[in-house]
Scaffold this active site. Structure first.
Site, PDB file in Angstrom:
ATOM      1  N   SER A 132       0.797  -1.223   0.000  1.00 19.59           N
ATOM      2  CA  SER A 132       0.000   0.000   0.000  1.00 19.59           C
ATOM      3  C   SER A 132       0.834   1.281   0.000  1.00 19.59           C
ATOM      4  O   SER A 132       0.285   2.364  -0.091  1.00 19.59           O
ATOM      5  CB  SER A 132      -0.956   0.007   1.184  1.00 19.59           C
ATOM      6  OG  SER A 132      -0.235   0.117   2.369  1.00 19.59           O
ATOM      7  N   LYS A 165      -6.698   3.533   8.627  1.00 24.12           N
ATOM      8  CA  LYS A 165      -5.785   4.514   8.047  1.00 24.12           C
ATOM      9  C   LYS A 165      -6.406   5.906   8.053  1.00 24.12           C
ATOM     10  O   LYS A 165      -5.750   6.903   8.373  1.00 24.12           O
ATOM     11  CB  LYS A 165      -5.433   4.114   6.613  1.00 24.12           C
ATOM     12  CG  LYS A 165      -4.516   2.897   6.533  1.00 24.12           C
ATOM     13  CD  LYS A 165      -4.289   2.482   5.100  1.00 24.12           C
ATOM     14  CE  LYS A 165      -3.336   1.313   5.013  1.00 24.12           C
ATOM     15  NZ  LYS A 165      -3.198   0.835   3.639  1.00 24.12           N
TER      16      LYS A 165
END
Ligand code: ADP
EC number: 3.4.21.53
Length: 774
Positions: A665, A708
């Site tokens: 990511s 996140k």
């Protein structure tokens, strides 16, 4: 007042299930107490040695008479020993001892071996003179010999039946050297009878009863000094204690359950909803077969405490089994009883502790089970958790089946990644995300602060923590998904205030002396002049602080020290080659500064920060994509060439270098960071990003979006670049968090770069701008 000085040679035994020890000592000599010096914690006295002295004082006066006596004694002793079974090694040894030992030691030794009452033993001990001792012991020996003769006559057949060293009395076993006291023996015998009674009256299963009765039969025949005696007894005691049939009555009422859950926990709506559904089904179906709930989320988000609440709503006992670091399957399933120090596993132990067969067991940290040479504990858990099998769970120690089907198991974990698939398959995973700042403030004021006040004996009249202070603690002193550090900080504040309050109470007793204000904690006093402050340091003169003590930012700083985290992230982004990525860890989301620099070299890429393979590949992908698109974006190396790696080395660093990182990511962040480095432009300071990249510049979806986003929000960032295909994950984020953030959903790297730089990242050929879709 005569005793024996002795040297402790060995202590064996255990404390479980109750203390039972055997002490082996070697007697040295007699002594007499002259004066008791102190009694506690143990007696200390001035003593005088008695043995041997006598020989010197008596001189050789009665040598002859003694010689006769000792000869006579020796004869009886030999006669006695020879009546015993000489094939037993201990008897043969005793026979040899008779010859080898000095004669004057024999009375003492034989008295301890033959059958005598305690009274008689004490008399021999008191007999200081050797002559007297011989005289007193001979009748005992004769009595023993007569007794033995009688016994041999009547019980001839039983003579050689076991390893008795000195067969003194039927049904009694005294092994050589052990000093078994009458009363104790009787007591133990009674204990065994009691135990048998308990076994017969307990409600254990038929199979267990059979095993227990067999064991108790063995126990009755066993000498107590045998290690197995204690083992068997422990086993039987455990069997009696186990709640075979004992259970608490469930009082399940969904409405009440909802109230308990709501009262105990703020927010976590999804989790509470799922738990209520689970309980509702249980209420309708009236049994507990079904998937095991597994709460997965960062630490301190209330997984354990929800488990406790569930037990409370059901009116069941609660027991937590910590599985972190367990790497031995016998931890779950027990050791076989043949091992020394064998024990039942944690499940059976837990049942013994709670004393009922239908508790709520919280299997904490199932993701931290480890494999080792001692077997795989996760595999052992499979049997425990499988509703089809666990009605006949067999612990190795018990060796009989125990019905676990009434136990309600709940598991917790930080991540599902490390839970073995077979185990995961048996559980229903409920994700528990981290909290937002607003939720944390509410949790602090509704639950944590009242709890801490009570813990520290404070009342709300003594301390006041405004919401802005709580927010300050959350943003500047903690950076976490849960509330555990927040709880600790609040605890620290309460401790500091408790000192002030206690000091105040002390001083109220003499208020006339105090004139000068004191004020480390008090806002009002912070502005006081230096002189007063210096006086206030001499604590004696201080006034009790005014109640309630207000905790403001100054007080925070005094108590917790300078802020640990800075909200200002823009400072780190004041030069090209830095970008903010979003990472997911089992502890929640985190923001991560990716840094890049270039230098003269041969086109090498250096990566630091403990990166996994996938992450290294992302870095290579990013460089390749940038090199192939360098012309389009007018990216050049230091010497103006479009070949970015020509005479150039690149170094990429991911901070928190000690933490291993992996995953795809960070792809978009690396591209942005390098684009900034080669273009010399700054990345916007309020942008964070996440997303996997492909070689052709597409942005692919990634996991952990919720955590996140919360991390970015915690860090005060405003704009988040996400893969387009992660749009659906945004729905799970609280509305007020979404409102405060701008989301840029990107499908390709062009869009990412456009959003990451102020004024976009122009493509030279066609100046098309791809704007965000939100
Ligand atoms: P975990 O098991 O997830 O690591 P705990 O259950 O031990 O965390 O929670 C830590 C502390 O935080 C507990 O004291 C708990 O009461 C408190 N807590 C966590 N979440 C909440 C909540 N939503 N409402 C009230 N208290 C909470």
């Amino acid at each position: 007042r005569i005793g024996t000085a002795a040297l402790a040679v060995q202590v064996v035994g255990s404390n479980w299930p109750k203390p039972h020890y055997t002490l082996l000592v070697t007697g040295l000599c007699r002594f007499q107490i002259l004066q008791l010096l102190k009694e506690k914690p143990y007696p200390v006295a001035e003593v005088q040695q008695l043995d041997r002295l006598e020989q010197f004082t008596n001189g050789h006066k009665s040598e002859e008479e003694l010689g006769e006596l000792s000869e006579q004694f020796y004869k009886y002793a030999v006669q006695l020993v020879e009546m015993l079974d000489m094939s037993v090694p201990a008897v043969a040894k005793l026979r040899r001892l008779l010859d080898n030992l000095p004669r004057e030691a024999l009375p003492d030794i034989l008295t301890s071996i033959i059958r005598t009452t305690n009274q008689e033993k004490l008399q021999i001990l008191d007999a200081v003179r050797l002559e007297e001792r011989f005289k007193m012991t001979i009748p005992l020996l004769v009595r023993q010999i007569e007794g033995l003769k009688l016994l041999q006559k009547t019980r001839k057949s039983k003579q050689d039946d076991d390893k008795r060293v000195v067969a003194i009395r039927p049904n009694r076993r005294i092994s050589h050297g052990s000093i078994t006291e009458d009363e104790e023996e009787e007591e133990d015998h009674d204990d065994v009878v009691m135990l048998e009674k308990k076994i017969r009256t307990s409600s254990m299963s038929e199979q267990a009863l059979k095993v227990c009765l067999k064991e108790i039969k063995r126990l009755k025949k066993m000498p107590q000094s045998m290690p197995e005696y204690a083992l068997t007894r422990n086993y039987l005691e455990l069997m009696v204690e186990l709640p075979w049939n004992k259970s608490t009555k469930d009082r399940l009422e969904i409405r009440a359950a909802r109230i308990v859950l709501d009262n105990d926990h703020y927010a976590m709506e999804k989790l509470k909803k799922r738990v209520l559904e689970y309980l509702a089904v249980r209420q309708l179906k009236n049994n507990l077969k079904g998937p095991i709930l597994c709460f997965v989320g960062p630490p301190g988000v209330g997984k354990t405490s929800v488990g406790r609440s569930i037990a409370k709503t059901l009116g069941r006992e609660f027991h937590r089994i910590a599985l972190g670091g367990v790497c031995d399957q016998s931890d779950i399933r027990g050791h076989r009883r043949t091992y020394v120090g064998s024990m039942p596993g944690r499940i059976i132990n837990g049942l013994k502790t709670v004393g009922v067969n239908n508790p709520v067991f919280l299997l904490d940290e199932v993701d931290k089970l480890a494999k080792s040479l001692q077997g795989d504990p996760a595999a052992a858990l499979l049997e425990v958790l499988d509703p089809e099998q666990n009605h006949s769970f067999t612990d190795h120690y018990l060796n009989v089946a125990f019905d676990l089907s009434q136990v309600l198991f709940i598991a917790t974990a930080n991540t599902t990644a490390t839970i073995p698939p077979a185990l995961l398959d048996r559980m229903e995973v409920i994700q528990v995300p981290g909290y937002t700042q607003e939720e944390k403030i509410e949790i602090a004021h509704r639950h944590l602060i009242p709890k801490q006040l009570e813990l520290h004996g404070l009342t709300p009249q003594q301390i006041q923590i405004p919401q802005v202070t709580t927010l300050g603690i959350i943003t500047r002193y903690t950076r976490e998904a849960g509330v555990r550090a927040l709880d600790r900080k609040l605890g620290a504040i309460c401790r500091a205030v408790a000192v002030k309050v206690a000091e105040g109470q002390h001083k109220e007793a003499k208020p006339d002396r105090a004139e000068v204000g004191e004020g480390e904690d008090c806002k009002e006093h912070v502005t006081e002049d230096a002189k007063q402050e210096s006086i206030s340091d001499t604590a004696d003169l201080a006034l009790p602080p005014e109640m309630p003590i207000l905790i403001d930012f100054h007080a925070l700083k005094d108590i917790l020290g300078p802020p640990m985290y800075d909200m200002e992230v823009s400072e780190r982004l004041n030069q090209p080659g830095v970008a903010i990525g979003l990472a997911w860890t089992p502890l929640g989301g985190e923001i991560m500064f990716v840094e890049a620099s270039r230098m003269d070299g041969e086109g090498q890429l250096t990566l630091t920060g403990q990166l996994g393979d996938v992450m290294k590949e992302s870095a290579h992908l990013a460089i390749s994509w940038l090199r192939s698109n360098a012309k389009r974006y007018q990216l050049t190396n230091a010497s103006g060439s479009f070949d970015l790696l020509d005479n150039t080395d690149i170094h990429l660093h991911f901070p928190a270098g000690a933490v291993t990182k992996d995953g795809p990511s960070a792809g978009v962040t690396i591209v942005t960071c390098l684009a900034s480095l080669f273009s010399g432009r700054l990345v916007c300071s309020d942008v964070a990003m996440t997303g996997e990249i492909t070689l052709r510049g597409l942005v692919l979806p990634v996991g952990g979006i919720k955590d996140k986003v919360l991390a970015a929000h915690r860090a005060g960032l405003k704009r988040i670049i996400l893969p387009q295909r992660n749009e659906k994950d945004l729905e799970e984020i609280a509305a007020h968090v979404r409102q405060e953030l701008t989301f840029v959903l990107a499908t390709c790297l062009d869009e990412v770069l456009n959003a990451a730089f102020d004024g976009g990242f122009a493509v030279k050929a066609s100046l098309e701008h791809l704007n965000s879709k939100l």
